[in-house]
Scaffold this active site. Structure first.
Site, PDB file in Angstrom:
ATOM      1  N   GLY A  65       5.387   0.308   3.848  1.00  0.00           N
ATOM      2  CA  GLY A  65       4.648  -0.882   3.246  1.00  0.00           C
ATOM      3  C   GLY A  65       5.602  -2.081   3.232  1.00  0.00           C
ATOM      4  N   ALA A  66       5.834  -2.536   4.633  1.00  0.00           N
ATOM      5  CA  ALA A  66       6.745  -3.290   5.152  1.00  0.00           C
ATOM      6  C   ALA A  66       6.253  -4.892   5.150  1.00  0.00           C
ATOM      7  CB  ALA A  66       7.325  -3.209   6.280  1.00  0.00           C
ATOM      8  N   VAL A  84       0.362   6.093   4.602  1.00  0.00           N
ATOM      9  CA  VAL A  84       1.198   7.075   4.279  1.00  0.00           C
ATOM     10  C   VAL A  84       0.929   8.357   3.625  1.00  0.00           C
ATOM     11  CG1 VAL A  84       3.144   5.470   3.911  1.00  0.00           C
ATOM     12  CG2 VAL A  84       1.677   6.016   1.952  1.00  0.00           C
ATOM     13  N   ASN A 139       8.689   2.908   0.838  1.00  0.00           N
ATOM     14  CA  ASN A 139       8.456   2.035  -0.101  1.00  0.00           C
ATOM     15  C   ASN A 139       7.279   1.934  -0.344  1.00  0.00           C
ATOM     16  OD1 ASN A 139       8.936  -0.666  -1.515  1.00  0.00           O
ATOM     17  ND2 ASN A 139       7.631  -1.282   0.623  1.00  0.00           N
ATOM     18  N   SER A 173      10.671   3.530  -9.315  1.00  0.00           N
ATOM     19  CA  SER A 173      10.596   2.622 -10.323  1.00  0.00           C
ATOM     20  C   SER A 173      11.100   3.011 -11.899  1.00  0.00           C
ATOM     21  CB  SER A 173       8.978   2.492 -10.873  1.00  0.00           C
ATOM     22  OG  SER A 173       8.656   1.669 -12.073  1.00  0.00           O
ATOM     23  N   TYR A 206       1.188   6.313 -13.052  1.00  0.00           N
ATOM     24  CA  TYR A 206       2.240   5.623 -12.292  1.00  0.00           C
ATOM     25  C   TYR A 206       3.626   6.252 -12.643  1.00  0.00           C
ATOM     26  CZ  TYR A 206       4.944   1.580 -10.427  1.00  0.00           C
ATOM     27  OH  TYR A 206       5.612   1.033  -9.701  1.00  0.00           O
ATOM     28  N   LYS A 255       6.135   8.274  -9.952  1.00  0.00           N
ATOM     29  CA  LYS A 255       7.449   7.781  -9.845  1.00  0.00           C
ATOM     30  C   LYS A 255       8.476   8.533 -10.268  1.00  0.00           C
ATOM     31  CE  LYS A 255       6.283   3.808  -7.747  1.00  0.00           C
ATOM     32  NZ  LYS A 255       6.661   3.636  -5.958  1.00  0.00           N
TER      33      LYS A 255
END
Length: 282
Positions: A17-18, A68, A94, A146, A159, A163
């Protein structure tokens, strides 16, 4: 505290995720320090653009497409980096997506998408590269979670769970991989100025449609932290060898409060949420 370059003189990093936000900022900061940066993402044009800028900033950029969630793509990236650089020193997991809605309104697709990207994607990365690091008795893993995984506020169940899973995985690996001289940091930011909310809206997940989502959006819009400051903080935390990394001081304090008085904490959160007060006010 030792510099990453002292520990890893070959200076090789892979970032998922760059091409936007934190991942892009981290790529550029490491580029300025002369690192070889494997820029990965879903969109090849964005990957190539970011990799080119990495090289322009003083690093060596290599752009590779990577979804990913797909194990075969991880294997392809693994082979490409073995051929190009002989492997990597640091893995940065990421890539992730955001969502915010009440539990009863989340369908199977909402759960599957979040879990497959945010949790399975991190697991795939760790499973791909931890064997190499163990053989070499060297390496570092930065998993981006997160503060949601630590605090589990309402209207973010999928979410939060994804995380929290990343945090649990990181805690496990921190202990297991320590015997191989492998470091692990789990980055747990709150909202910071980035494209996260815009990306969610683009993909049909309007996080600002819920009270918690609006609080997150306020952090993103008004918080003092940016992708660049969070990237700098993450580098410093890796150099310190810290497992937990929470950039925002106020959320470090909230997490401490939760750990000290968990029952009172969640009763208070429930009361604030029911009455639409504090961070949940409309």
């Amino acid at each position: 505290m030792s510099k990453l370059e002292d520990r890893f003189p070959n200076k090789r990093v892979l970032i998922t995720g760059a091409t936007t936000g934190f991942g892009e900022a981290l790529a550029y900061q490491l580029a300025a320090r002369g690192w070889k940066v494997a820029v990965t993402g879903r969109k090849l044009d964005a990957v190539k653009r970011t990799a080119k800028k990495v090289t322009e900033l003083g690093g060596t950029g290599l752009g590779l497409r990577l979804e990913v969630r797909e194990k075969d793509q991880w294997e392809a990236v693994h082979k490409a980096l073995d051929k190009a650089w002989g492997g990597i020193d640091i893995l940065v997991n990421n890539a992730g997506v955001a969502d915010a809605n009440s539990f009863d309104k989340m369908d199977d697709a909402a759960w599957d998408n979040l879990m497959s990207t945010n949790l399975d994607g991190v697991i795939n990365g760790c499973r791909t590269y931890s064997p190499d690091m163990c053989r070499n008795k060297s390496g570092y893993i930065l998993n981006v979670a997160s503060v949601a995984g630590l605090l589990a506020f309402p209207e973010m169940a999928n979410y939060n769970v994804s995380k929290a899973g990343v945090i649990g995985l990181s805690e496990t690996l921190c202990a297991e991989l320590s015997r191989f001289n492998i470091g692990v940091t789990v980055l747990c930011p709150a909202g910071f100025r980035s494209s996260l909310a815009d990306n969610a809206a683009r993909d049909g997940r309007a996080i600002a449609d819920s009270s918690t989502g609006r609080a997150v959006k306020a952090d993103i819009d008004n918080g003092r932290h940016t992708s660049e400051t969070v990237a700098a903080f993450a580098i410093e935390e890796m150099e310190k060898g810290n497992l937990y990394s929470i950039p925002q001081l106020e959320y470090r304090l909230v997490w401490m409060l939760k750990r000290l008085m968990p029952n009172t904490f969640y009763k208070t959160v429930g009361w604030l949420y029911r009455n639409q007060l504090g961070p949940f006010a409309n």
